[in-house]
Design an enzyme around this catalytic site. Structure first.
Site, PDB file in Angstrom:
ATOM      1  N   PHE A  73     -11.492  -1.110   6.954  1.00 35.34           N
ATOM      2  CA  PHE A  73     -11.083  -0.919   5.699  1.00 35.34           C
ATOM      3  C   PHE A  73      -9.152  -1.097   5.506  1.00 35.34           C
ATOM      4  CE2 PHE A  73     -14.740   1.911   5.281  1.00 35.34           C
ATOM      5  CZ  PHE A  73     -14.635   0.871   4.423  1.00 35.34           C
ATOM      6  N   SER A  74      -8.258  -0.468   5.720  1.00 33.11           N
ATOM      7  CA  SER A  74      -7.374  -0.666   5.258  1.00 33.11           C
ATOM      8  C   SER A  74      -6.468  -0.796   6.717  1.00 33.11           C
ATOM      9  CB  SER A  74      -6.231   0.126   4.571  1.00 33.11           C
ATOM     10  OG  SER A  74      -7.057  -0.054   3.112  1.00 33.11           O
ATOM     11  N   THR A  75      -6.721  -0.746   7.750  1.00 33.05           N
ATOM     12  CA  THR A  75      -6.349  -1.401   9.101  1.00 33.05           C
ATOM     13  C   THR A  75      -5.856  -3.038   9.110  1.00 33.05           C
ATOM     14  OG1 THR A  75      -7.631   0.089  10.502  1.00 33.05           O
ATOM     15  CG2 THR A  75      -6.640  -1.858  11.234  1.00 33.05           C
TER      16      THR A  75
END
Length: 385
Positions: A73-75
């Site tokens: 995800f937002s990594t």
């Protein structure tokens, strides 16, 4: 499970401690599959992996290896920010330039003077998505760029901050596409992952041949945590306004989602993500992504205060969060976390980079693994003198 090489400031006995913690977490059932990677002084110090992913098409869970891509995800926002900075260093993007200079269709509804800096710092004012948006639409680049270009800011750009969970990716990704002529995924390969030698392990959207390599995700309590948010909560109301847009295992396991170029997210191995951040601190096998002065600039506090979407107080650099709990609250650390508990960051005090990817998604009080392992790593590496 395995460990990698050792850096000269890294005690070999310490690797056994990290490996032991990971083994205990997986064997206890607290985690299903984990990858943990650390670079110290530009050298790989740890590459630990254990457990399995979820089931795909009724098949038995597959073991997680060192080269297993895991959607985090937002990594991936840290990858996007890094790509923008590499292009800025080449003179292709200016932070203070309006996004509309590169993407004219974006300059509507008061966004004419909204800048790349605003986008990187989540102060542009368009964190919201239409309530009826579907996962299929989410995966269509042209559709979503049209949606984002047509959004009206919730606040005047630059006057407040609020996490642009999904829109961050299209704002910056379309800017990248306009200046390079490449899709965001192709630009990531050309300017970042390719030079680092991790083009087959660090992605926005997965190429078709890599979809089958990815470890399916499983739900812990992350989806339940999202469901427990009040409908009036800004994150629930604006950023993920319907369950089809929730960053859950159900969404991440869709083949069309995994293939989609979504620069708000990323699929990666821990060792590839750790290598990227190591190359922001110094040379890795002769490759440094940014000169020291630009790294210093992008990792400094750019905005600080209450986030209108997340409702907590945060310090942010240019596309990176600073001093998150897994970073020990140390603002010399910069990087990005992802839904369900993944994270990757650089620690300037200790000269190390750390990445954790996971197949079981958790949230709230259950999200302790990254903090535990990153804290252990940081305690075992002396500060840079």
């Amino acid at each position: 499970m395995a460990t990698g090489l050792t850096g000269h400031r890294w005690d070999e006995r310490a690797q056994e401690r990290i490996e032991g913690i990971v083994r205990r977490l997986v064997e206890s059932g607290e985690e299903t599959g984990l990858q943990v990677a650390v670079y110290v002084d530009g050298e790989p110090a740890v590459d630990v992996y254990a457990g399995t992913g979820g089931r795909a098409d009724g098949a038995p869970p597959r073991p997680v290896g060192p080269d297993t891509p895991i959607h985090s995800f937002s990594t991936g926002k840290g990858f996007t920010a890094t790509l923008v900075h590499v292009l800025a260093e080449r003179g292709l993007i200016e932070y203070e330039a309006p996004v509309a200079r590169y993407w004219p269709e974006f300059g509507t509804h008061g966004k004419e003077r909204a800048t790349v800096w605003h986008a990187l710092t989540h102060t542009l004012g368009i964190p919201q998505l239409p309530a009826r948006l579907t996962p299929a639409e989410l995966c269509d680049w042209d559709t979503m760029c049209g949606v984002v270009a047509g959004l009206e800011p919730l606040w005047e750009p630059g006057t407040a901050g609020g996490y642009h969970g999904w829109t961050f990716g299209w704002i910056l990704g379309e800017t990248v596409r306009r200046v390079t002529g490449l899709t965001p995924g192709a630009a990531l390969r050309e300017y970042v992952s390719g030079p680092l030698g991790v083009a087959d392990e660090l992605f926005f959207g997965l190429p078709e041949e890599a979809v089958g390599r990815a470890a399916p995700l499983v739900e812990g309590d992350w989806a339940a945590w999202l469901a427990d948010l009040p409908e009036s909560a800004p994150f629930r109301r604006f950023v993920v306004p319907n369950p089809g847009l929730w960053t859950t295992a159900e969404l991440a396991n869709r083949p069309d989602y995994l293939r989609a170029d979504l620069p708000a997210c990323g699929t990666t191995t821990a060792r590839a993500a750790a290598r990227l951040y190591a190359a922001l601190l110094g040379e890795v096998d002769g490759v440094r992504l940014l000169p020291p002065e630009r790294t210093e600039r992008v990792a400094a506090v750019a905005v600080e205060g209450k986030d209108r979407m997340l409702l907590g107080r945060y310090a942010k650099g240019l596309g990176y969060f600073l001093g998150l709990p897994a970073m020990g609250g140390d603002r010399s650390c910069f990087g990005h976390h992802g839904s369900g508990g993944s994270i990757a960051f650089a620690d300037r005090t200790h000269g190390l980079s750390f990445a954790l990817t996971r197949t079981r998604l958790v949230g709230g009080a259950s999200d302790t693994t990254a903090r535990l392992l990153a804290g252990e790593v940081r305690s075992l590496v002396p500060p840079v003198h």
